[in-house]
Design a protein around this motif. Structure first.
Motif, PDB file in Angstrom:
ATOM      1  N   ARG A 132       0.839  -1.200   0.000  1.00 28.03           N
ATOM      2  CA  ARG A 132       0.000   0.000   0.000  1.00 28.03           C
ATOM      3  C   ARG A 132       0.872   1.246   0.000  1.00 28.03           C
ATOM      4  O   ARG A 132       1.902   1.280   0.656  1.00 28.03           O
ATOM      5  N   GLY A 133       0.429   2.236  -0.744  1.00 33.28           N
ATOM      6  CA  GLY A 133       1.212   3.457  -0.856  1.00 33.28           C
ATOM      7  C   GLY A 133       1.336   4.194   0.461  1.00 33.28           C
ATOM      8  O   GLY A 133       0.349   4.392   1.163  1.00 33.28           O
ATOM      9  N   GLU A 134       2.547   4.588   0.788  1.00 32.70           N
ATOM     10  CA  GLU A 134       2.804   5.337   2.017  1.00 32.70           C
ATOM     11  C   GLU A 134       3.305   6.741   1.723  1.00 32.70           C
ATOM     12  O   GLU A 134       3.686   7.470   2.626  1.00 32.70           O
ATOM     13  N   ALA A 135       3.246   7.132   0.436  1.00 32.42           N
ATOM     14  CA  ALA A 135       3.870   8.392   0.027  1.00 32.42           C
ATOM     15  C   ALA A 135       3.234   9.607   0.675  1.00 32.42           C
ATOM     16  O   ALA A 135       3.882  10.628   0.861  1.00 32.42           O
ATOM     17  N   ASN A 136       1.933   9.509   1.008  1.00 25.63           N
ATOM     18  CA  ASN A 136       1.249  10.674   1.565  1.00 25.63           C
ATOM     19  C   ASN A 136       1.474  10.854   3.053  1.00 25.63           C
ATOM     20  O   ASN A 136       0.997  11.818   3.642  1.00 25.63           O
ATOM     21  N   GLU A 137       2.175   9.904   3.662  1.00 22.74           N
ATOM     22  CA  GLU A 137       2.402  10.003   5.099  1.00 22.74           C
ATOM     23  C   GLU A 137       3.546  10.976   5.390  1.00 22.74           C
ATOM     24  O   GLU A 137       4.572  10.973   4.724  1.00 22.74           O
ATOM     25  N   GLN A 138       3.365  11.828   6.359  1.00 20.95           N
ATOM     26  CA  GLN A 138       4.332  12.859   6.680  1.00 20.95           C
ATOM     27  C   GLN A 138       5.532  12.270   7.420  1.00 20.95           C
ATOM     28  O   GLN A 138       5.401  11.429   8.289  1.00 20.95           O
TER      29      GLN A 138
END
Length: 315
Positions: A132-138
């Motif tokens: 699952r994409g984690e790119a949007n997590e700060q």
């Protein structure tokens, strides 16, 4: 009393249930990931009765979808009978959390294949699943002012070793479990390094110790078999530091910050001061440079200096 060695591994044992396979894996597990047991307990409850050789990617996918739909819970004490009480959070589990559960059961299957426990030619079910994409997590890291306030609060903590623990995390980028698992036999004060025998990735690493941390370690030296951050009541275990950590954060007036973010802070400070992404990846133990690229924007001045030094005279 000498502990008994784990029993010999069964060969091509597709008849084992997932519960039995997990138990076998944990009996031979020598890593320091303190969350591994908890996550595998969830898989044991979810798929434990299935035969090993019958599990496929559909089973894993369905389980992960159910996990994502189930609200995360947090511990909030015990009841009168001493049983743990958990309450549901308002937010769903983060994609990173789902990926960690997938990685935990995937590690069991990989181990079983490598150790010839899996049936010959068995298809690893996790290899067909997309993370699952984690790119949007700060990626949260401390500002210089926050860093100073936190270290000051740790020095004033009721647990005298919190300052050393946080200082090592900030200056080595090591994970909490790796540091809490340190024994004095892992500390080499002559060379000013600490040895992490087994990391989360399963690889050993040697970490440099800065002068301030070395001074603290020299003052606290203990027996080789004792934990550096030992429990006061149970010297054979690491100290349970969560309460003292929370107190230090409150004292320093720092919000939305986890102990793991000290690792991000270490990497960010290195990136902002000229370290290459390859050097940061080596220190943090990243197997893939893609994991380190989250800090690439902080190293822009380093790239700019390189381009101008090598190519700046072109006309």
């Amino acid at each position: 009393m000498i502990a008994a060695a784990p029993a010999a591994l069964p060969l091509r044992a597709g008849h084992l249930s997932i519960a039995e396979l997990i138990d076998l894996y944990m009996a031979h597990y020598a890593g320091r990931d303190t969350t591994r047991s908890q996550r595998l307990s969830w898989w044991r409850a979810r798929l434990g009765e299935l035969r090993f050789d019958q599990v496929n990617d559909d089973h894993i996918h369905a389980a992960l979808e159910a996990l994502a739909a189930d609200p995360a819970r947090y511990w909030c004490g015990t009841d009168a009978a001493g049983q743990a009480i958990y309450k549901a959070k308002k937010r769903p589990r983060a994609p990173a959390t789902i990926n960690r559960y997938s990685a935990a059961i995937g590690a069991v299957f990989t181990w079983a294949i490598r150790r010839r426990v899996a049936p010959k030619g068995w298809d690893h079910p996790c290899r067909r699943l997309e993370p699952r994409g984690e790119a949007n997590e700060q990626t949260r890291f401390l500002s210089p002012d926050e860093c100073r306030r936190l270290l000051d609060a740790c020095q004033a903590s009721r647990w005298p070793r919190l300052y050393l623990l946080v200082l090592l995390a900030l200056t080595t980028g090591a994970r909490k479990g790796e540091l809490l698992g340190l024994r004095w036999s892992d500390v080499d004060l002559a060379q000013r390094v600490v040895h992490i025998a087994t990391t989360k990735n399963g690889d050993p690493k040697v970490l440099p110790v800065v002068a301030a941390a070395a001074e603290q370690l020299e003052q606290l030296q203990g027996a080789p078999s004792v934990h550096v951050f030992a429990s006061r009541k149970r010297p054979g275990q690491a100290y349970s530091m969560e309460q003292r950590w929370s107190e230090a954060l409150r004292e320093a007036k720092i919000r939305n910050f986890r102990f793991h973010d000290l690792r991000h802070t270490c990497a960010s400070m290195l990136a902002q001061n000229g370290a290459t992404l390859l050097a940061i990846a080596d220190l943090l133990g990243h197997r893939q440079i893609s994991m380190t690229k989250r800090y690439s924007h902080l190293a822009s001045s380093d790239r700019s200096a390189l381009v101008n030094r090598v190519l700046g005279e072109l006309r």
